[in-house]
Design an enzyme around this catalytic site. Sequence first.
Site, PDB file in Angstrom:
ATOM      1  CG  ASP A 104      32.009  56.018 102.773  1.00  0.00           C
ATOM      2  OD1 ASP A 104      33.205  56.305 102.979  1.00  0.00           O
ATOM      3  OD2 ASP A 104      31.073  56.353 103.531  1.00  0.00           O
TER       4      ASP A 104
HETATM    5  N1  URA Z   1      30.343  61.084 104.116  1.00  0.00           N
HETATM    6  C1  URA Z   1      30.202  59.742 104.230  1.00  0.00           C
HETATM    7  O1  URA Z   1      29.786  59.236 105.266  1.00  0.00           O
HETATM    8  N2  URA Z   1      30.507  58.993 103.167  1.00  0.00           N
HETATM    9  C2  URA Z   1      30.940  59.488 101.997  1.00  0.00           C
HETATM   10  O2  URA Z   1      31.185  58.725 101.054  1.00  0.00           O
HETATM   11  C3  URA Z   1      31.091  60.881 101.892  1.00  0.00           C
HETATM   12  C4  URA Z   1      30.794  61.663 102.970  1.00  0.00           C
END
Ligand code: URA
Length: 238
Positions: A104
């Site tokens: 993310d």
């Molecule tokens: N899980 C998430 O919620 N975000 C990420 O960036 C990676 C795994």
Amino acid sequence: MERLDKVIASALNVSRNDARNFIKKGLVTVNSQTVRDIGAKVDEERDELFYNGKKISYSKFVYIMMNKPKGVISASEGRGEKTVIDILPQDMKRKNLFPAGRLDKDTTGFMLITDDGGFAHRILNPKNHIPKTYIALLDKPFNDEIIEEFERGIELKNDSLMPAKIKPLDSEYLTARVTINQGMYHQIKRMFAKFSITVLELKRISMGVLNLDDSLGEGECRYITPNELYLIENGKLL
Ligand code: URA
């Protein structure tokens, strides 16, 4: 053997024309010899190439470990947003690089960037059980029941998740080490959200048994060695 101008163009992510100009200007050396012949060929396995005094990498594929900072997206095209490819150092940029898997925008840590589609597919395929480990900072404590549920494999909307490991890293149970074998959208945030816990900070610290190099500051990167590459695909967690 491969044509020098083609190798330079690919390694430096420039046009063939630009590559030929660099060669004509004497900016390219092969095994410490300046080569001005634009028709020259090089042995991709053996010859050492330098551009402007700096060694260049021209292997078939490259594998880069980045300590992803917050605020950049893990995509090749940002449509106005800055991507992990945009922030690569100029001398590491080349055509067709993409992030193997998604983090993310606000997640930090181990981002693998490559141009080897087959490798990316193998390490991301849940069937291959290549673990990815994260540190999550939580707004509320988790507990042993949640640990068991994660280990059994929880349901998210219509998806049944594979078993995940979770371990407290502090006595308050506010920092968790979480290992998953899948990479579903917002997976870890959604797993905790199921128990009304918000993930405040998330950092990926390993892929397979290869840990993020802790000498890399946020936004910094380095090439992954062949041994390390082997560890990602074949290393076993003890
Ligand atoms: N899980 C998430 O919620 N975000 C990420 O960036 C990676 C795994």
